[in-house]
Structure formats: C-alpha cells, structure tokens
Design a protein around this motif. Structure first.
Motif, PDB file in Angstrom:
ATOM      1  N   ASN A 138      -5.210 107.734  36.756  1.00  0.00           N
ATOM      2  CA  ASN A 138      -3.922 108.076  36.169  1.00  0.00           C
ATOM      3  C   ASN A 138      -3.033 108.765  37.186  1.00  0.00           C
ATOM      4  O   ASN A 138      -3.482 109.189  38.230  1.00  0.00           O
ATOM      5  N   ALA A 139      -1.756 108.832  36.857  1.00  0.00           N
ATOM      6  CA  ALA A 139      -0.774 109.531  37.676  1.00  0.00           C
ATOM      7  C   ALA A 139      -0.146 110.613  36.812  1.00  0.00           C
ATOM      8  O   ALA A 139       0.045 110.429  35.623  1.00  0.00           O
ATOM      9  N   VAL A 140       0.147 111.729  37.418  1.00  0.00           N
ATOM     10  CA  VAL A 140       0.710 112.847  36.657  1.00  0.00           C
ATOM     11  C   VAL A 140       2.131 113.176  37.111  1.00  0.00           C
ATOM     12  O   VAL A 140       2.571 114.295  37.011  1.00  0.00           O
ATOM     13  N   GLY A 141       2.855 112.174  37.579  1.00  0.00           N
ATOM     14  CA  GLY A 141       4.190 112.387  38.105  1.00  0.00           C
ATOM     15  C   GLY A 141       5.273 112.483  37.067  1.00  0.00           C
ATOM     16  O   GLY A 141       6.372 112.884  37.372  1.00  0.00           O
ATOM     17  N   GLY A 160      -1.593 109.267  29.970  1.00  0.00           N
ATOM     18  CA  GLY A 160      -2.877 109.549  30.626  1.00  0.00           C
ATOM     19  C   GLY A 160      -3.569 110.757  30.025  1.00  0.00           C
ATOM     20  O   GLY A 160      -4.781 110.738  29.789  1.00  0.00           O
ATOM     21  N   CYS A 161      -2.816 111.805  29.744  1.00  0.00           N
ATOM     22  CA  CYS A 161      -3.392 113.008  29.135  1.00  0.00           C
ATOM     23  C   CYS A 161      -3.864 112.734  27.711  1.00  0.00           C
ATOM     24  O   CYS A 161      -4.912 113.219  27.289  1.00  0.00           O
ATOM     25  N   LEU A 162      -3.111 111.930  26.976  1.00  0.00           N
ATOM     26  CA  LEU A 162      -3.515 111.567  25.621  1.00  0.00           C
ATOM     27  C   LEU A 162      -4.800 110.735  25.640  1.00  0.00           C
ATOM     28  O   LEU A 162      -5.705 110.954  24.833  1.00  0.00           O
ATOM     29  N   ALA A 193       2.407 119.792  36.591  1.00  0.00           N
ATOM     30  CA  ALA A 193       1.894 121.119  36.235  1.00  0.00           C
ATOM     31  C   ALA A 193       1.489 121.178  34.762  1.00  0.00           C
ATOM     32  O   ALA A 193       0.486 121.799  34.413  1.00  0.00           O
ATOM     33  N   LEU A 194       2.234 120.513  33.890  1.00  0.00           N
ATOM     34  CA  LEU A 194       1.893 120.512  32.470  1.00  0.00           C
ATOM     35  C   LEU A 194       0.639 119.688  32.183  1.00  0.00           C
ATOM     36  O   LEU A 194      -0.098 119.972  31.243  1.00  0.00           O
ATOM     37  N   CYS A 195       0.382 118.676  32.984  1.00  0.00           N
ATOM     38  CA  CYS A 195      -0.770 117.806  32.770  1.00  0.00           C
ATOM     39  C   CYS A 195      -2.076 118.432  33.282  1.00  0.00           C
ATOM     40  O   CYS A 195      -3.161 118.024  32.883  1.00  0.00           O
TER      41      CYS A 195
END
Length: 67
Positions: A4-7, A15-17, A53-55
C-alpha cells in the motif's frame, strides 16, 4: 502481505481500511505491509505528508511488520 501507499487520497484510506478488516478477519495470522511513504520534498499535493502521518496509527495497530 499487503502492498500500500500512504501518500493520500484513496490509497491511504482504503489501504488502512483493508488492514483493519484483515486484522479483524484473520486474527492471529501474521500481517506484513510493504508501504510506500510520502516524501515532503517531492510531494505533488500539500496534504500527502499529513495523510501519511494519519495512516501510521493504523499501520502500527493492525500490522506485525511494516517495510
């Protein structure tokens, strides 16, 4: 293993879900995440570093290893 990417945008939220659902459904199985991180120096959107940062909280809570 999940990539996943957290951008930002749908990438980080979806991705977080998915990681959260895998954590609930798979329980004790080892979860490894290969993550693409946002870089503030080359970010195309202002919010990419903030989305990353939130992810991080979700990654720490729902994965065993993040590369």
């Amino acid at each position: 293993m999940i990539y996943n990417a957290v951008g930002g945008g749908t990438r980080s939220g979806l991705g977080c879900l998915m990681l959260e659902r895998l954590s609930v459904d798979c329980g004790k199985k080892t979860k490894v995440s290969c993550t693409v991180w946002a870089c503030p120096q080359v970010a195309t959107a202002l919010v990419e570093p903030y989305s990353a940062a939130l992810c991080v909280h979700s990654l720490l809570e729902h994965t065993d290893v993040t590369i």
